[in-house]
Design a protein around this motif. Sequence first.
Motif, PDB file in Angstrom:
ATOM      1  N   ARG A 102       0.702  -1.193  -0.074  1.00  0.00           N
ATOM      2  CA  ARG A 102      -0.011   0.087  -0.039  1.00  0.00           C
ATOM      3  C   ARG A 102       0.949   1.170   0.182  1.00  0.00           C
ATOM      4  NH1 ARG A 102       0.051  -3.094   4.002  1.00  0.00           N
ATOM      5  NH2 ARG A 102      -1.728  -4.194   4.161  1.00  0.00           N
ATOM      6  N   ASN A 103       0.643   2.316  -0.659  1.00  0.00           N
ATOM      7  CA  ASN A 103       1.247   3.393  -0.584  1.00  0.00           C
ATOM      8  C   ASN A 103       1.126   4.299   0.611  1.00  0.00           C
ATOM      9  OD1 ASN A 103       2.218   6.287  -0.968  1.00  0.00           O
ATOM     10  ND2 ASN A 103       1.506   6.215  -3.306  1.00  0.00           N
ATOM     11  N   LEU A 108      -5.157   5.322   4.030  1.00  0.00           N
ATOM     12  CA  LEU A 108      -6.134   5.911   4.970  1.00  0.00           C
ATOM     13  C   LEU A 108      -6.692   4.763   5.871  1.00  0.00           C
ATOM     14  CD1 LEU A 108      -7.881   8.955   3.451  1.00  0.00           C
ATOM     15  CD2 LEU A 108      -5.900   8.994   4.981  1.00  0.00           C
ATOM     16  N   PRO A 109      -6.746   4.881   7.138  1.00  0.00           N
ATOM     17  CA  PRO A 109      -7.442   3.698   7.689  1.00  0.00           C
ATOM     18  C   PRO A 109      -8.936   3.550   7.594  1.00  0.00           C
ATOM     19  CG  PRO A 109      -6.900   5.509   9.135  1.00  0.00           C
ATOM     20  CD  PRO A 109      -6.303   6.063   7.844  1.00  0.00           C
ATOM     21  N   ARG A 128       1.682   1.540  12.186  1.00  0.00           N
ATOM     22  CA  ARG A 128       3.050   1.698  11.412  1.00  0.00           C
ATOM     23  C   ARG A 128       3.116   0.163  10.587  1.00  0.00           C
ATOM     24  NH1 ARG A 128       6.852  -2.103  12.178  1.00  0.00           N
ATOM     25  NH2 ARG A 128       7.243  -3.127  14.270  1.00  0.00           N
ATOM     26  N   ASN A 129       3.750   0.613   9.385  1.00  0.00           N
ATOM     27  CA  ASN A 129       4.246  -0.515   8.578  1.00  0.00           C
ATOM     28  C   ASN A 129       5.731  -1.128   8.759  1.00  0.00           C
ATOM     29  OD1 ASN A 129       5.891   1.471   7.577  1.00  0.00           O
ATOM     30  ND2 ASN A 129       4.573   1.757   5.665  1.00  0.00           N
ATOM     31  N   GLY A 130       6.266  -1.869   8.127  1.00  0.00           N
ATOM     32  CA  GLY A 130       7.371  -2.540   8.022  1.00  0.00           C
ATOM     33  C   GLY A 130       8.492  -1.556   7.988  1.00  0.00           C
ATOM     34  N   ARG A 131       8.247  -0.327   7.237  1.00  0.00           N
ATOM     35  CA  ARG A 131       8.996   0.557   6.904  1.00  0.00           C
ATOM     36  C   ARG A 131       9.284   1.440   8.205  1.00  0.00           C
ATOM     37  NH1 ARG A 131       8.862   5.534   4.025  1.00  0.00           N
ATOM     38  NH2 ARG A 131      10.671   5.874   2.704  1.00  0.00           N
ATOM     39  N   MET A 132       8.607   1.352   9.139  1.00  0.00           N
ATOM     40  CA  MET A 132       8.095   2.236  10.340  1.00  0.00           C
ATOM     41  C   MET A 132       7.858   3.659   9.931  1.00  0.00           C
ATOM     42  SD  MET A 132      11.557   1.025  12.699  1.00  0.00           S
ATOM     43  CE  MET A 132      10.596   1.009  14.043  1.00  0.00           C
ATOM     44  N   ASP A 133       6.836   3.640   8.770  1.00  0.00           N
ATOM     45  CA  ASP A 133       6.360   4.829   8.846  1.00  0.00           C
ATOM     46  C   ASP A 133       5.129   4.594   9.709  1.00  0.00           C
ATOM     47  OD1 ASP A 133       7.440   5.532   6.265  1.00  0.00           O
ATOM     48  OD2 ASP A 133       6.505   4.176   5.121  1.00  0.00           O
ATOM     49  N   PRO A 194      11.145  -8.195  -0.252  1.00  0.00           N
ATOM     50  CA  PRO A 194      12.409  -7.920  -0.982  1.00  0.00           C
ATOM     51  C   PRO A 194      12.293  -6.969  -2.016  1.00  0.00           C
ATOM     52  CG  PRO A 194      11.676  -9.995  -1.244  1.00  0.00           C
ATOM     53  CD  PRO A 194      10.797  -9.626  -0.315  1.00  0.00           C
ATOM     54  N   ARG A 195      11.024  -6.734  -2.572  1.00  0.00           N
ATOM     55  CA  ARG A 195      10.919  -5.804  -3.902  1.00  0.00           C
ATOM     56  C   ARG A 195      10.181  -4.377  -3.551  1.00  0.00           C
ATOM     57  NH1 ARG A 195       9.994 -11.232  -4.655  1.00  0.00           N
ATOM     58  NH2 ARG A 195      11.278 -12.180  -6.173  1.00  0.00           N
ATOM     59  N   ASN A 196      10.372  -4.353  -2.199  1.00  0.00           N
ATOM     60  CA  ASN A 196       9.699  -3.095  -2.036  1.00  0.00           C
ATOM     61  C   ASN A 196      10.590  -1.700  -2.125  1.00  0.00           C
ATOM     62  OD1 ASN A 196       8.513  -0.715  -0.369  1.00  0.00           O
ATOM     63  ND2 ASN A 196       7.699  -2.293   0.865  1.00  0.00           N
ATOM     64  N   LYS A 197      10.348  -0.874  -3.303  1.00  0.00           N
ATOM     65  CA  LYS A 197      11.247  -0.030  -3.571  1.00  0.00           C
ATOM     66  C   LYS A 197      11.458   1.125  -2.699  1.00  0.00           C
ATOM     67  CE  LYS A 197      12.277   3.504  -7.461  1.00  0.00           C
ATOM     68  NZ  LYS A 197      12.510   4.645  -6.241  1.00  0.00           N
ATOM     69  N   ASP A 198      10.372   1.613  -1.702  1.00  0.00           N
ATOM     70  CA  ASP A 198      10.531   2.504  -0.782  1.00  0.00           C
ATOM     71  C   ASP A 198      11.033   2.067   0.423  1.00  0.00           C
ATOM     72  OD1 ASP A 198       8.412   4.122  -2.161  1.00  0.00           O
ATOM     73  OD2 ASP A 198       6.703   3.580  -1.328  1.00  0.00           O
ATOM     74  N   LEU A 199      11.174   0.964   0.578  1.00  0.00           N
ATOM     75  CA  LEU A 199      11.822   0.357   1.879  1.00  0.00           C
ATOM     76  C   LEU A 199      13.347   0.531   1.416  1.00  0.00           C
ATOM     77  CD1 LEU A 199      12.293  -1.128   4.466  1.00  0.00           C
ATOM     78  CD2 LEU A 199      11.769  -3.362   3.269  1.00  0.00           C
TER      79      LEU A 199
END
Length: 297
Positions: A102-103, A108-109, A128-133, A194-199
């Motif tokens: 998800r972007n 939005l929740p 939060r997501n795994g990227r810690m956003d 592993p293919r998450n560009k934002d991460l």
Amino acid sequence: MDNRAEVRDFLISRRAKVAPAQVGLPEGMKRRVAGLRRGEVAFLAGMSVEYYTKLERGAISGASPEVLDSLAKALQLDEAERDHLFNLAHAASPVARPPRRRNPKSWLPHQSLQWALDAVTAGPAFVRNGRMDLLAGNLLARAFYKDVYDMPGEPPNIARHMFLAENAHDFYPNWEVFADITVAILRTEAARDPRNKDLHDLIGELSTRSDEFRRRWGSHDVRQHGAGFKTFAHPVVGEMTLAYEGLEMAAEPGLTLTIYSAEPGSPSAERMQLLASWAASEYGSVSGYGAAISRTE
């Protein structure tokens, strides 16, 4: 990311952490590397040296769950490390399906989720997501992580604040421990997705701008973030020791709901009440404010 390199570096780093005496093997003489030799790992895992060497060189695609489980036991991997190994093997498979993404800038929740977050009034509650956003939260989460939200960039990100903000060392009295945990969470997510560009963009940014991050990233430590206690030094109300519970969201795979709470009647609870009063005066008690604030300021 290079999956073969990730597998290689992870297995080598875990092998180096296991002393022969821990698994009932003699130390022997003339050991040129720390920890176990390849042949010793192969023996403990019940496989040939040739096959283990192939795995350690990154050719893990096609390895059966039984093989991976034997390898995890031989290397004495904890639960988080074992899951990480399986994630690396899954990512190497040509038929692996990528995790649902998800972007974070537009997500939005659901209204019901925001209602649930707003219903938590005694402590910060956030998603939060795994990227810690920080994707959503209640009013106390906005006040608690004020310095994270106040950093430039969107969405607000705990890891970026941890390594790039000067005030992070003040907010986290045990900064070294928090930094280790943060990198381990990102490393775990990098194997899961592993293919998450934002991460990968975030990892690249932090690796370039922070020596502390880069050093920790090279250790290949992983972690499952569940429950415990943490101490913070909030810039408005001072030091608080808080319990935390991290819950994986069944309806939103890959997202974590975290709630912080203070022991009733403790000085930390009193300071949390002060923070709630400050938040109401600073931001206003608007329902859903935690979810929308990063996009409305």
